[in-house]
Design a protein around this motif. Structure first.
Motif, PDB file in Angstrom:
ATOM      1  N   HIS A  89      -1.565   4.174   8.968  1.00  0.00           N
ATOM      2  CA  HIS A  89      -2.584   3.493   9.775  1.00  0.00           C
ATOM      3  C   HIS A  89      -1.919   2.293  10.434  1.00  0.00           C
ATOM      4  O   HIS A  89      -1.602   1.298   9.780  1.00  0.00           O
ATOM      5  CB  HIS A  89      -3.751   3.054   8.895  1.00  0.00           C
ATOM      6  N   GLU A 111      -8.387  -1.728   8.457  1.00  0.00           N
ATOM      7  CA  GLU A 111      -8.685  -0.340   8.138  1.00  0.00           C
ATOM      8  C   GLU A 111     -10.008   0.112   8.756  1.00  0.00           C
ATOM      9  O   GLU A 111     -10.197   1.295   9.022  1.00  0.00           O
ATOM     10  CB  GLU A 111      -8.724  -0.146   6.625  1.00  0.00           C
ATOM     11  N   GLU A 150      -1.085   5.226   3.484  1.00  0.00           N
ATOM     12  CA  GLU A 150      -1.854   4.139   4.090  1.00  0.00           C
ATOM     13  C   GLU A 150      -1.060   3.433   5.182  1.00  0.00           C
ATOM     14  O   GLU A 150      -1.636   2.897   6.127  1.00  0.00           O
ATOM     15  CB  GLU A 150      -2.287   3.156   3.012  1.00  0.00           C
ATOM     16  N   SER A 186      -3.469  -1.286   9.976  1.00  0.00           N
ATOM     17  CA  SER A 186      -3.323  -1.813   8.624  1.00  0.00           C
ATOM     18  C   SER A 186      -1.886  -2.229   8.345  1.00  0.00           C
ATOM     19  O   SER A 186      -1.620  -3.286   7.771  1.00  0.00           O
ATOM     20  CB  SER A 186      -3.784  -0.762   7.612  1.00  0.00           C
ATOM     21  N   GLN A 230       0.836  -1.187   0.000  1.00  0.00           N
ATOM     22  CA  GLN A 230       0.000   0.000   0.000  1.00  0.00           C
ATOM     23  C   GLN A 230       0.878   1.248   0.000  1.00  0.00           C
ATOM     24  O   GLN A 230       2.102   1.166   0.072  1.00  0.00           O
ATOM     25  CB  GLN A 230      -0.927   0.001   1.212  1.00  0.00           C
TER      26      GLN A 230
END
Length: 472
Positions: free
Chosen positions: A194, A213, A191, A197, A187
């Motif tokens: 996070h 997520e 991203e 994630s 990713q």
């Protein structure tokens, strides 16, 4: 993003699982870290809502501000936070060890260990920085006094946030940065911020990351839906269920934090990690001494000279950290080999007893010739080093391309003793494999900055006084 990291991201996307981008661990992982997960209230600048913290995985402690807009409750939260954090930080100011300085002619003392605080992400570290700025100047007497532990907490948090800006420091670590230094996901970098994630990509794969997520955030910000539908009614009605709801929200992150620390411990530490931790212990020892002898809080902002000196220290630390990571890790060094800053070669000729008598006195200057099939982008006169022989310099004498390889003649200096005969093994032998690079760990002296009183008034110095000629 480097070429190899981009390739690792593509492989991670194809495989559905994060790919390692290092062979060793590039940060110190403490045996007794303090994990701190801060949570802030939306819409209020750095208004604390809760914190889950502790130095043992099975003993999390939850601190909650039931009414974040209430000043008294906020400072009661700060005092409770200080009651956990400050004793942990002070607990390492005990046993000391002697460190030789001035080439062994003198010694200084530093503590044998230092603290390490973990937060989930860069936002958590920034929250602590702002919290330190808002508490280190609070008065313990007069109007609206606070407990003495509150400004002390602010001073410590400011120190830790400042150390986190130094590349390679491990006093204040955020898990997102620590994990992305060692694994590449499929990713984007945004991203990866996070935490849930990112952790799922590394441990369980892409499918688990998509589910994560939708899970609870790792702070310090909260999810808008959670704020509107759950948090706001609980705060408005002063519902005692607030603590249980926040604990349930933070516990998944708490568990991932400790699993991340355990995951990083499985990687062997890089050879130079210990020396960087020594620097952290030096910084910790110096700050404890400052608190004992002076105790004054850090200034609101640096002066011009202090800011310039700090910027230079950070730049030197960044350059040194990049070199150390490459010297410790073949995967990191591979990126420099792609760009021509390093190449692997085999020694084909060696004259270990060569003496250079062109100067005022003869000096030992052995020469070796190495052959490489890699692209060589160095010119004669350049200085190279080898990670296996960091104290030895190799000056490029000539570069001769051949049909299938390139021959490079090098003149060696340093790391061979002080006599005109090289110490055994100090000169690479024929057949030895070498990695040569333009990167260097050589000490970079600091620039000479003027004193604050020697700067112009525009930079904080004394005002300029002009003679006024009286009018007749």
């Amino acid at each position: 993003m480097s070429t190899l990291v981009a390739l690792a991201r593509a492989q991670a996307l194809a495989a559905g699982r994060a790919q390692p981008i290092t062979t060793v661990r590039h940060l110190h992982v403490h045996d007794r870290p303090l994990v701190l997960i801060p949570l802030a209230m939306a819409g209020e600048a750095n208004a604390p809502l809760a914190a889950l913290l502790g130095s043992a995985e099975d003993q999390p402690r939850l601190l909650v501000v039931r009414q974040p807009r209430n000043r008294d409750e906020r400072f009661a939260f700060f005092a409770a936070l200080a009651g956990v954090v400050v004793p942990y930080l002070d607990s390492f100011a005990g046993a000391t060890e002697a460190v030789p300085v001035d080439r062994g002619r003198d010694v200084r003392h530093r503590f044998v260990d230092a603290p390490q605080i973990w937060v989930p992400n860069p936002g958590g570290a920034d929250f602590l920085r702002l919290l330190g700025r808002s508490t280190r100047f609070r008065r313990t007497d007069g109007d609206f006094p606070v407990p003495p532990s509150v400004p002390r907490l602010g001073q410590w948090l400011t120190f830790l946030a400042s150390s986190a800006e130094v590349p390679g420091s491990s006093l204040l670590v955020n898990a997102v940065q620590a994990l992305t230094q060692h694994w590449a996901t499929g990713q984007s970098s945004a991203e990866d911020a996070h935490f849930g994630s990112l952790f799922a990509w590394i441990t369980d794969g892409a499918a688990a990351a998509r589910e994560a997520e939708n899970g609870p955030v790792a702070g310090p910000a909260t999810d808008p839906t959670f704020d509107n539908e759950i948090l706001a009614p609980l705060i408005t009605s002063a519902d005692p269920a607030l603590s249980g709801v926040l604990r349930e929200l933070l516990m998944p992150t708490w568990e991932r934090m400790w699993k991340s620390i355990a995951l990083l411990r499985t990687l062997p530490a890089g050879a130079r990690v210990a020396s960087r931790w020594d620097s952290d212990r030096d910084a910790y020892s110096a700050y404890v001494e400052h608190l004992i002898e002076d105790g004054s809080p850090q200034p609101r902002r640096d002066g011009a000279v202090a800011a310039a000196a700090r910027l230079q220290r950070l730049e030197n630390a960044a350059a040194r950290y990049a070199v150390q990571r490459a010297f410790d890790d073949p995967l990191v060094m591979a990126e420099h080999r792609l760009t021509g800053q390093a190449f692997g070669a085999v020694v084909t000729l060696a004259k270990a007893d060569r003496i250079d008598d062109s100067g005022k006195r003869p000096v030992l200057r052995p020469r070796i010739m190495v052959a490489t099939t890699e692209t060589v982008r160095v010119e004669p006169g350049a200085t190279l080093t080898s990670p296996s022989r960091p104290a030895q310099k190799a000056k490029v004498v000539s570069v001769t391309p051949a049909a299938t390889s390139t021959d490079v003649v090098l003149e060696l200096s340093g790391g061979m003793g002080r006599k005109l005969v090289a110490e055994p093994g100090s000169v690479p032998a024929v057949g030895e494999q070498l990695l040569l690079t333009t990167l260097s760990e050589a000490y970079r002296p600091g620039a000479a900055f003027p004193g604050p009183d020697e700067t112009p008034w525009t930079h904080g110095g004394p005002p300029t006084h002009h003679e006024v000629t009286p009018v007749e």
